[in-house]
Write a protein that holds these residues in place. Structure first.
Motif, short mmCIF file in Angstrom:
data_model
loop_
_atom_site.label_atom_id
_atom_site.label_comp_id
_atom_site.label_asym_id
_atom_site.label_seq_id
_atom_site.Cartn_x
_atom_site.Cartn_y
_atom_site.Cartn_z
N ALA A 35 0.82 -1.20 0.00
CA ALA A 35 0.00 0.00 0.00
C ALA A 35 0.86 1.26 0.00
N CYS A 36 1.96 1.23 0.73
CA CYS A 36 2.84 2.39 0.79
C CYS A 36 3.57 2.59 -0.54
N GLU A 37 3.91 1.51 -1.21
CA GLU A 37 4.53 1.62 -2.54
C GLU A 37 3.61 2.37 -3.49
N LEU A 38 2.33 2.02 -3.48
CA LEU A 38 1.36 2.69 -4.35
C LEU A 38 1.14 4.13 -3.92
N ALA A 39 1.00 4.33 -2.62
CA ALA A 39 0.73 5.67 -2.10
C ALA A 39 1.89 6.62 -2.37
N SER A 40 3.11 6.10 -2.36
CA SER A 40 4.26 6.96 -2.60
C SER A 40 4.30 7.45 -4.04
N ILE A 41 3.78 6.66 -4.96
CA ILE A 41 3.67 7.11 -6.36
C ILE A 41 2.74 8.31 -6.45
N LEU A 42 1.60 8.21 -5.76
CA LEU A 42 0.63 9.31 -5.76
C LEU A 42 1.21 10.53 -5.07
N LEU A 43 1.99 10.32 -4.01
CA LEU A 43 2.65 11.43 -3.34
C LEU A 43 3.58 12.16 -4.30
N SER A 44 4.34 11.40 -5.08
CA SER A 44 5.26 12.02 -6.03
C SER A 44 4.50 12.79 -7.11
N LEU A 45 3.38 12.26 -7.57
CA LEU A 45 2.57 12.98 -8.55
C LEU A 45 2.05 14.29 -7.96
N ASP A 46 1.60 14.24 -6.71
CA ASP A 46 1.14 15.47 -6.05
C ASP A 46 2.29 16.46 -5.89
#
Length: 218
Positions: A153-164
């Motif tokens: 879940a953190c792997e996926l969430a970190s991608i979204l964090l980088s996009l933000d």
């Protein structure tokens, strides 16, 4: 020495392919590069973006760091990563940015389950503070799940964090708002071989390329 010999043999194959069999490619690239894509990927040796996408020289401007993170635009932002993004967007005028995360990421594992550092420096820990907010949220929201599920879940969430975080750069956001730049979040599952892409409409990662075992037989 076996690794060095392998690398030299690999360069010989590269030279044969791009300087002997296809001399026009580097002939054109001598004048300068004009890639249409900036890819921000992880340093992990198992996840080479050029190899994964079958790209040729000149196709892709690549920035790699631990856990494919993008720092927010602040006076203290990492100049190495931020300057590469600035060059790709403002000078090369890329048309798309892909943030490529992956399964079994050691950087994400480090931020999810930090260990005492037995050396003089902790550059990894300092860098991974970028992902600390999503790690804390995952541990809180998925406290009832296994560590592997939290890690994923953190792997996926970190991608979204980088996009933000990309959108905190004003010159980048202007190009997005003008429709000149598209942002993509991809996830490579190195266990199954699948490639996932984030769908903003459905707010989840969906298969872009399914595992071979799930493809219909011809």
């Amino acid at each position: 020495m076996q690794d060095i010999e392998k690398f030299i043999s690999g360069f010989n194959r590269f030279q044969q392919q791009y300087f002997n069999e296809n001399p026009d490619l580097y002939g054109n690239l001598r004048a300068g590069q004009r890639p249409g894509t900036l890819l921000i990927g992880c340093c992990d040796s198992r996840v080479d973006p050029v190899l994964l996408t079958g790209s040729d020289p000149g196709d892709m401007f690549v920035v790699r760091n631990i856990a494919n993170l993008v720092p927010p635009c602040t006076p203290t932002a990492s100049a190495g990563v931020s300057s590469a993004i600035e060059f790709a967007v403002c000078e090369l005028e890329v048309e798309r940015i892909i943030v490529l995360g992956h399964a079994r990421c050691g950087g994400i594992r480090a931020v999810m389950a930090p260990k005492p550092v037995q050396r003089e420096t902790d550059f990894v820990g300092q860098w991974m503070r970028i992902a600390q907010p999503v790690a804390e949220r995952v541990r809180r929201d998925l406290a009832h799940r296994s560590s592997e599920e939290q890690h994923h879940a953190c792997e996926l969430a970190s991608i979204l964090l980088s996009l933000d975080n990309l959108l905190t750069y004003p010159w980048l956001k202007r190009r997005v708002d003008q429709g000149k730049l598209k942002l993509h979040g991809w996830y490579f599952d190195l266990e199954s071989g699948a490639l996932m892409a984030y769908s903003a409409r459905q707010q989840q990662f969906l298969p872009l390329v399914c595992p071979l075992t799930e493809r219909p037989a011809h």
